[in-house]
Design an enzyme around this catalytic site. Structure first.
Site, short mmCIF file in Angstrom:
data_model
loop_
_atom_site.label_atom_id
_atom_site.label_comp_id
_atom_site.label_asym_id
_atom_site.label_seq_id
_atom_site.Cartn_x
_atom_site.Cartn_y
_atom_site.Cartn_z
N LYS A 21 0.84 -1.20 0.00
CA LYS A 21 0.00 0.00 0.00
C LYS A 21 0.87 1.25 0.00
O LYS A 21 1.92 1.30 0.66
CB LYS A 21 -0.89 -0.04 1.24
N SER A 29 -9.26 1.83 2.66
CA SER A 29 -8.28 2.61 1.92
C SER A 29 -7.23 1.75 1.21
O SER A 29 -6.39 2.27 0.49
CB SER A 29 -7.58 3.59 2.87
N SER A 73 -10.12 -0.54 6.61
CA SER A 73 -9.36 -0.33 5.39
C SER A 73 -8.63 -1.55 4.84
O SER A 73 -8.14 -1.51 3.72
CB SER A 73 -8.36 0.81 5.57
#
Length: 559
Positions: A129, A205, A229
């Protein structure tokens, strides 16, 4: 360089790196009218590469160790699939294929010369990420103001551990502006799309991770979770995800606004294509004793025998949260809960309803914890970076009139948090009076969200995930199937759900909005997933329960 200019430069740089391998690009066009593009990445691969990218990380590690595949051909296969995934879903940020391929060559050479692998992830590609530090690469984190200004000089602790264990890093993936969003959109790279239906969100996210992994562009990814997330993207894409308790996995080396705020803290964890890969990730990270490098990590070595179910009783007790008292889940999610309930009962396990405790209160409390400064740091960082729609919605949730809380008020809010945790802990313990086993429940089975992956910019209710962040309980997401709209009719709910599932007038504007989203055709072919929640710092036991749940589902499907 001005933020908008930096954003354009980032997109140009990414395209230039992808263009170095034209043979890996999407062949032909995928017109906007083609919403389901999930089949395209592997369709373009050669048979052997297609075989590789459909393996989970555990199988890949074994195959490389046994020399059935080289690390190089594995890396090439995933780089190829990742390139097509980017062309279709806009899921990548930093692209460094050559670095990954070079590392794969080194690993192959080491295995050939020594006969030994460097570690348990020898040659396994791992995606990361964007806001997680990877040495030598930018960490813009979805903020135009940070583009080219946050190049990492060292790896995040978890990245460094996985690198030493043999992981091959080759891409970073998209996260939303602010990170505090359950969709993935920012002003550097734009919106990330759901490959099963590009008019829907892949979640956030960690949405770049989920979109990439859903089309076999990565076998294992690093995500983070402070409100859902990891779990929301995993659920929307039919993947596995684990949010552990804070302090179980290392957290050092993550960038984001509100660094240093510890009233509510996110957790780093894996997204994967199998439950066993969740354990592989945790086992590998904790074998490196990260508590010796990061003071906040709990010194609690991984117990694989517990994750394999060694300490579980033959008969589990599981509580089902059918409805959190705020927003009723859409029918396919209730169907999934019923299906798992029936499988558990058929396998001889004990199932009771989980009576919801203060979910509306929990959302009000966690909003305060997210915005102790009244949202000021977000507003400062976004001074020249217009809020994307989900950011604007979230900033509209800022409590206290946008004013920061005083020190005294913050103390009071922290006290509310601890009182709430104590209340729910007592509620969990009290389930012993309702189970057939006479024990408190081993886990809570819950929706991950009130909807399947919704249309872009329409995510409204976080409560099925953020509640467990507030509690700091571990939660694992697992896929249950896919929704088929043709001829759909909701299942009849069991008597145990009567009264638990609200069917009357909408209880709030949020529930009214979510109800209006229900249209079967919207969600056709979209994955259906659920989550299991365990007690704090009991990640291994939670995965053990997940193993029993999946065993019951397999038995049900077989018969």
């Amino acid at each position: 360089m001005e933020p908008q200019e930096a954003a354009r430069a980032k997109r140009t740089e990414r395209e230039g790196r992808l263009a170095r391998r034209p043979e890996w690009r999407l062949a032909g066009e995928a017109p906007p009218a083609l919403t389901d593009v999930s089949h395209l990445p592997i369709a373009q691969l050669a048979p052997r590469a297609r075989e590789i990218v459909q393996l989970d990380a555990t199988a890949l590690a074994a195959a490389i160790r046994e020399r059935r595949y080289t690390a190089l051909e594995v890396a090439e296969a995933f780089c190829h699939a990742a390139t097509i995934a980017q062309d279709l879903t806009n899921c990548l940020t930093e692209v460094f294929f050559e670095e990954g391929l070079q590392r794969a060559r080194e690993l192959d050479r080491h295995l050939a010369e020594t006969g030994e692998v460097v570690g348990p992830l020898h040659g396994v590609p791992v995606s990361v990420k964007d806001h997680v530090l990877v040495k030598g690469h930018d960490t813009a984190t979805g903020y135009t103001a940070w583009a080219y200004k946050k190049v990492a000089t060292e790896d995040a602790l978890a990245v460094g551990i996985l690198r030493k264990a043999g992981a091959v890093f080759y891409v970073k993936t998209a996260n939303p502006q602010t990170l505090l969003s359950l969709e993935t959109n920012n002003n550097i790279y734009g919106r990330t799309l759901n490959p099963h239906n590009r008019s829907l969100t892949p979640g956030g996210s960690s949405g770049g991770e989920s979109a990439l992994m859903a089309v076999h562009g990565s076998p294992l990814g690093i995500g983070t979770d402070i409100g859902g997330s990891i779990r929301i993207p995993a659920a929307y894409m039919g993947l596995y995800g684990l949010k552990g308790s804070v302090g179980r996995m290392p957290h050092a080396g993550l960038l984001g606004t509100h660094d240093g705020m510890d009233a509510i803290v996110g957790a780093l964890g894996p997204l994967a294509t199998s439950a066993r890969d969740l354990a592989l990730f945790c086992r590998t990270v904790l074998a490196a004793a990260p508590w010796l490098a990061e003071p906040s990590v709990v010194e609690l070595p991984w117990r694989q025998d517990v994750a394999d179910g060694a300490e579980l009783p033959p008969r589990l007790s599981v509580a089902i949260l059918w409805d959190d008292g705020v927003v009723t889940p859409h029918p396919p999610i209730l169907d999934a809960l019923k299906r798992v309930r029936d499988a558990l009962l058929a396998a001889g396990h004990d199932v009771i309803p989980w009576e919801p405790v203060g979910h509306a209160d929990a959302w009000e409390l966690i909003r305060k914890l997210y915005f102790l400064d009244g949202g000021e740091e977000y507003r400062q960082t976004l001074a020249h970076d217009p809020p994307v729609p989900q950011t604007a919605w979230m900033l509209g949730q800022v409590p206290n009139g946008g004013r920061p809380y005083t020190v005294a008020e913050t103390f009071g809010i922290n006290g509310e948090r601890e009182a709430f945790r104590t209340r729910v802990l007592a509620h969990w313990a009290a389930t012993a009076a309702r189970t057939a086993t006479g024990r408190a429940v081993d886990a809570v089975l819950s929706p991950v969200a009130a909807t399947l992956a919704p249309r872009h910019d329409t995510t409204r209710w976080w409560g099925y995930t953020s509640y467990w962040n507030l509690m700091d309980y571990p939660a694992a997401v697992f896929p249950v199937g896919r929704f088929r709209a043709a001829g759909y009719s909701p299942s009849a709910l069991p008597p145990a759900a009567d009264g638990a599932v609200h069917a009357g007038e909408a209880r709030s504007e949020t529930e009214r909005f979510v109800r209006a989203q229900w249209e079967p055709a919207t969600f056709d072919n979209i994955p259906v997933s659920l989550q299991l929640v365990g007690r704090r710092l009991n990640e291994e036991r939670l995965l053990g329960v997940l193993g029993k749940v999946e065993e019951a589902l397999r038995f049900q499907d077989h018969y």
